[in-house]
Each structure stands twice: as structure tokens, then as C-alpha cells.
Design a protein around this motif. Structure first.
Motif, short mmCIF file in Angstrom:
data_model
loop_
_atom_site.label_atom_id
_atom_site.label_comp_id
_atom_site.label_asym_id
_atom_site.label_seq_id
_atom_site.Cartn_x
_atom_site.Cartn_y
_atom_site.Cartn_z
N SER A 1 -3.48 -15.15 6.90
CA SER A 1 -2.35 -15.11 7.82
C SER A 1 -1.07 -14.59 7.19
CB SER A 1 -2.11 -16.50 8.42
OG SER A 1 -1.84 -17.45 7.39
N ASP A 2 -0.84 -14.90 5.90
CA ASP A 2 0.41 -14.51 5.29
C ASP A 2 0.46 -13.02 4.95
OD1 ASP A 2 -1.53 -14.82 3.32
OD2 ASP A 2 -0.09 -15.37 1.76
N ARG A 3 -0.67 -12.32 5.07
CA ARG A 3 -0.71 -10.89 4.78
C ARG A 3 -1.18 -10.07 5.97
NH1 ARG A 3 0.05 -10.11 -0.57
NH2 ARG A 3 -0.71 -7.97 -0.49
N SER A 4 -1.40 -10.72 7.09
CA SER A 4 -1.99 -10.06 8.24
C SER A 4 -1.11 -8.94 8.80
CB SER A 4 -2.27 -11.10 9.33
OG SER A 4 -2.92 -10.52 10.44
N GLU A 5 0.13 -9.28 9.10
CA GLU A 5 1.02 -8.27 9.68
C GLU A 5 1.45 -7.25 8.64
OE1 GLU A 5 4.06 -10.10 12.23
OE2 GLU A 5 2.66 -11.77 12.45
N LEU A 6 1.48 -7.64 7.36
CA LEU A 6 1.78 -6.68 6.30
C LEU A 6 0.74 -5.56 6.29
CD1 LEU A 6 3.22 -5.72 3.70
CD2 LEU A 6 1.72 -7.28 2.42
N ALA A 7 -0.52 -5.91 6.46
CA ALA A 7 -1.57 -4.89 6.50
C ALA A 7 -1.32 -3.89 7.62
CB ALA A 7 -2.93 -5.56 6.68
N VAL A 8 -0.91 -4.38 8.78
CA VAL A 8 -0.64 -3.50 9.92
C VAL A 8 0.56 -2.61 9.62
CG1 VAL A 8 -0.01 -3.44 12.36
CG2 VAL A 8 -1.63 -5.15 11.53
N GLU A 9 1.60 -3.18 9.05
CA GLU A 9 2.78 -2.39 8.72
C GLU A 9 2.45 -1.26 7.75
OE1 GLU A 9 5.47 -5.24 7.15
OE2 GLU A 9 5.84 -6.22 9.09
N LEU A 10 1.69 -1.59 6.71
CA LEU A 10 1.38 -0.59 5.69
C LEU A 10 0.51 0.54 6.25
CD1 LEU A 10 0.69 -2.87 2.58
CD2 LEU A 10 2.70 -1.43 3.01
N MET A 11 -0.51 0.20 7.02
CA MET A 11 -1.37 1.26 7.54
C MET A 11 -0.67 2.09 8.61
SD MET A 11 -4.31 -0.75 9.72
CE MET A 11 -4.47 -2.18 8.67
N THR A 12 0.28 1.49 9.32
CA THR A 12 1.07 2.26 10.28
C THR A 12 1.96 3.26 9.56
OG1 THR A 12 1.06 0.46 11.90
CG2 THR A 12 2.79 2.12 12.11
N ILE B 1 -5.88 1.13 15.21
CA ILE B 1 -6.18 -0.02 14.37
C ILE B 1 -7.07 -0.98 15.16
CG2 ILE B 1 -5.20 -1.99 13.13
CD1 ILE B 1 -2.58 -0.32 12.92
N VAL B 2 -8.16 -1.40 14.53
CA VAL B 2 -9.11 -2.30 15.19
C VAL B 2 -9.23 -3.58 14.36
CG1 VAL B 2 -11.47 -2.62 16.03
CG2 VAL B 2 -10.42 -0.35 16.11
N PRO B 3 -8.73 -4.71 14.85
CA PRO B 3 -8.92 -5.98 14.14
C PRO B 3 -10.38 -6.41 14.25
CG PRO B 3 -7.78 -6.36 16.22
CD PRO B 3 -7.92 -4.88 16.07
N TRP B 4 -10.95 -6.83 13.12
CA TRP B 4 -12.38 -7.11 13.07
C TRP B 4 -12.64 -8.48 12.46
CZ3 TRP B 4 -15.59 -5.33 8.40
CH2 TRP B 4 -16.94 -5.70 8.56
N GLN B 5 -13.45 -9.29 13.18
CA GLN B 5 -13.83 -10.60 12.68
C GLN B 5 -15.09 -10.45 11.83
OE1 GLN B 5 -12.07 -13.78 13.84
NE2 GLN B 5 -12.94 -14.20 11.82
N ALA B 6 -14.91 -10.12 10.56
CA ALA B 6 -16.04 -9.94 9.64
C ALA B 6 -16.59 -11.30 9.20
CB ALA B 6 -15.59 -9.13 8.43
N SER C 1 -5.34 -6.12 2.41
CA SER C 1 -4.10 -5.76 3.11
C SER C 1 -3.52 -4.43 2.65
CB SER C 1 -3.06 -6.87 2.94
OG SER C 1 -2.86 -7.16 1.57
N THR C 2 -3.97 -3.92 1.50
CA THR C 2 -3.42 -2.66 0.99
C THR C 2 -4.44 -1.52 0.94
OG1 THR C 2 -3.86 -3.40 -1.28
CG2 THR C 2 -1.66 -3.81 -0.42
N ALA D 1 -6.18 4.37 1.18
CA ALA D 1 -7.15 5.34 1.70
C ALA D 1 -6.47 6.37 2.60
CB ALA D 1 -8.25 4.62 2.46
N LEU D 2 -5.53 5.93 3.42
CA LEU D 2 -4.82 6.86 4.30
C LEU D 2 -3.98 7.84 3.49
CD1 LEU D 2 -3.81 4.25 6.99
CD2 LEU D 2 -5.09 6.35 7.49
N GLY D 3 -3.37 7.37 2.42
CA GLY D 3 -2.62 8.28 1.55
C GLY D 3 -3.52 9.33 0.95
N ALA D 4 -4.72 8.91 0.50
CA ALA D 4 -5.67 9.87 -0.04
C ALA D 4 -6.10 10.88 1.02
CB ALA D 4 -6.88 9.14 -0.61
#
Length: 246
Positions: free
Chosen positions: A88-99, A106-111, A229-230, A235-238
Motif C-alpha cells: 500500500s505504501d508504494r502503490s500510487e508511487l508505482a502508478v506515478e512513475l510509470m505514468t 495500466i492494468v492492476p493485477w491481483q497476482a 514499484s520501479t 522498462a518504459l525508459g528502455a
């Protein structure tokens, strides 16, 4: 393009007055303290950009004269990130970074190994991701706000993987056991790319086998193990460097 971008669903023709209110207007007028005479760029979040000038400012509302409009082409190839739910403490950070790094969807996935569980609260959690994507898109001055899908489970995700591969796209499941190297995949020949990012505990064996059977490439991104989260942002940068997206 002006230095500040705000989103407005319906942008009028050049010469007309646009009203920026609601959360966007409040942020512009109260948080950013934008005043009469300043220039900002409006976007509908779907590629339309409009240069505008503030002609009236209130506490939570701006009135702007639209100077011109231009439609920005979406980046190609299109990239979707399937993101296993981070803690939870890194959830929205992941979205911000990939945006900020350029994800188109973006597809949230319950792995299987996700520590986070959205059972019974998926709608609220998805809305938080959508708000985070919108805010990050504004910060990075994007013409397109990434689409954030509803929560996905593995069975439905496998169907999507098969469809993309059948259409000539590339699906990459990022994992340290991957035999292929990220830079060796045929990204430049694809019109659609999907990146699958596992949870902190990694993809389990059944998921890896299922993705490979569906046509995904299990691939090593780089020499170090990244946090969930990163990983997508790296990968998107690459991809930006490996394709025509940059």
C-alpha cells in the motif's frame, strides 16, 4: 506549449472562453495560484492540446481564452503495463512513475504473491490509481492520460496475452529467470507491447508457465533485481530508447 498543463474534457474552439473548475480549477487557482494574464495549456487527456490565456481568476475557477488547438499523435508502439499490486505504501508511487515514464494503459493485477489484496475495495483502489495517473500526467505535461483498467485476475489476463500475441504484439513477463534479454526482443516491429510486472515476491512458477504458454516472453530486464514499484518505469525508459517512442 506553456509550462503548465491542466485537463478539461471539452475544450472550445479558438477564440472562445474555456471554464476550468472542479478539482482542476481549484488546483490551478488555489494551489498553483495562477492569475490573469498567465498562459497555460489545456488538454482533454486524449491528445488535444490548446494554448490559452487566463482572463479571469476566482478561488476555485479560471476563465481562459483559447488561442489555438492541436491534436498530438499518440506514441507508437502502444505500451500497456500490467502491474501486480504493490504494498500500500508504494502503490500510487508505482502508478506515478510509470505514468511519467510513458505508459499508455495500466492494468492492476491481483497476482498470486501480492501482499496487497483489493478484495471488497477494488473500485475505491482503482479510483485512487486513476487520480494518481491524472496527477502524474499533469506534472509530466502529457497530452494523453493513461487508461487505468479495472482490477484484473490471471485468467482474464491470459486471454488478453493470447489476443495481443495473435495480433503480432509483444508481451513481456519481467522476471530474473528469463532466458531472453530485454534489448533483444522485436519491439520495433510491433504495434502493441504489454509489460507484465510481478509483485514483491515475484511471479510464481505457475504464472510463469501460463504466460509462456500463452505466448509471452519471460525476459530479464537488467543485471539488478528491481522493486515492483520501479520495474515498469525502468522498462518504459528502455523502450523509449529502443523504439521510436522517444
Amino acid at each position: 506549449m506553456a509550462a503548465t498543463v491542466f485537463y478539461l474534457d471539452d475544450i472550445p474552439e479558438p477564440g472562445a472562453i474555456a471554464i476550468l473548475d472542479g478539482p482542476e480549477g481549484r488546483h490551478a487557482a488555489t494551489v498553483r495560484r495562477i492569475r490573469v494574464g498567465e498562459a497555460i495549456t489545456l488538454s482533454d487527456g486524449n491528445g488535444l492540446l490548446a494554448e490559452s490565456e487566463v482572463v479571469a481568476a476566482q478561488k476555485d475557477r479560471l476563465e481562459l481564452t483559447v488561442r489555438n488547438r492541436v491534436l498530438s499523435d499518440p506514441p507508437r508502439p502502444r505500451v500497456t503495463v500490467v502491474q501486480a499490486l504493490p504494498k500500500s505504501d508504494r502503490s500510487e508511487l508505482a502508478v506515478e512513475l510509470m505514468t511519467e515514464a510513458g505508459a499508455d494503459a495500466i492494468v492492476p493485477w491481483q497476482a498470486h504473491r501480492c501482499v496487497a489484496n483489493w478484495e471488497g475495495k477494488a473500485h475505491k483502489a482503482v479510483e485512487k490509481w486513476r487520480a494518481a495517473a491524472r496527477s502524474a500526467a499533469r506534472q509530466s505535461r502529457r497530452a494523453y492520460i493513461p487508461e487505468v483498467a479495472d482490477l484484473c485476475h490471471t485468467r482474464d489476463l491470459l486471454d488478453t496475452v493470447r489476443d495481443i500475441v495473435a495480433a503480432g504484439g509483444v508481451v513481456v513477463a519481467l522476471h530474473e529467470s528469463g532466458a531472453a534479454r530485454f534489448v533483444e526482443l522485436p519491439f520495433d516491429k510491433s504495434t502493441e507491447i504489454m509489460l507484465i510486472v510481478g509483485p514483491e515476491g515475484g511471479l510464481d512458477d505457475s504464472e510463469l508457465s501460463a504466460f509462456a504458454d500463452a505466448g509471452a516472453d519471460v525476459t530479464l530486464l537488467g543485471p539488478t533485481v528491481l522493486r515492483t514499484s520501479t520495474a515498469a518505469a525502468v522498462a518504459l525508459g528502455a523502450l523509449g530508447a529502443l523504439t521510436s517512442r522517444w
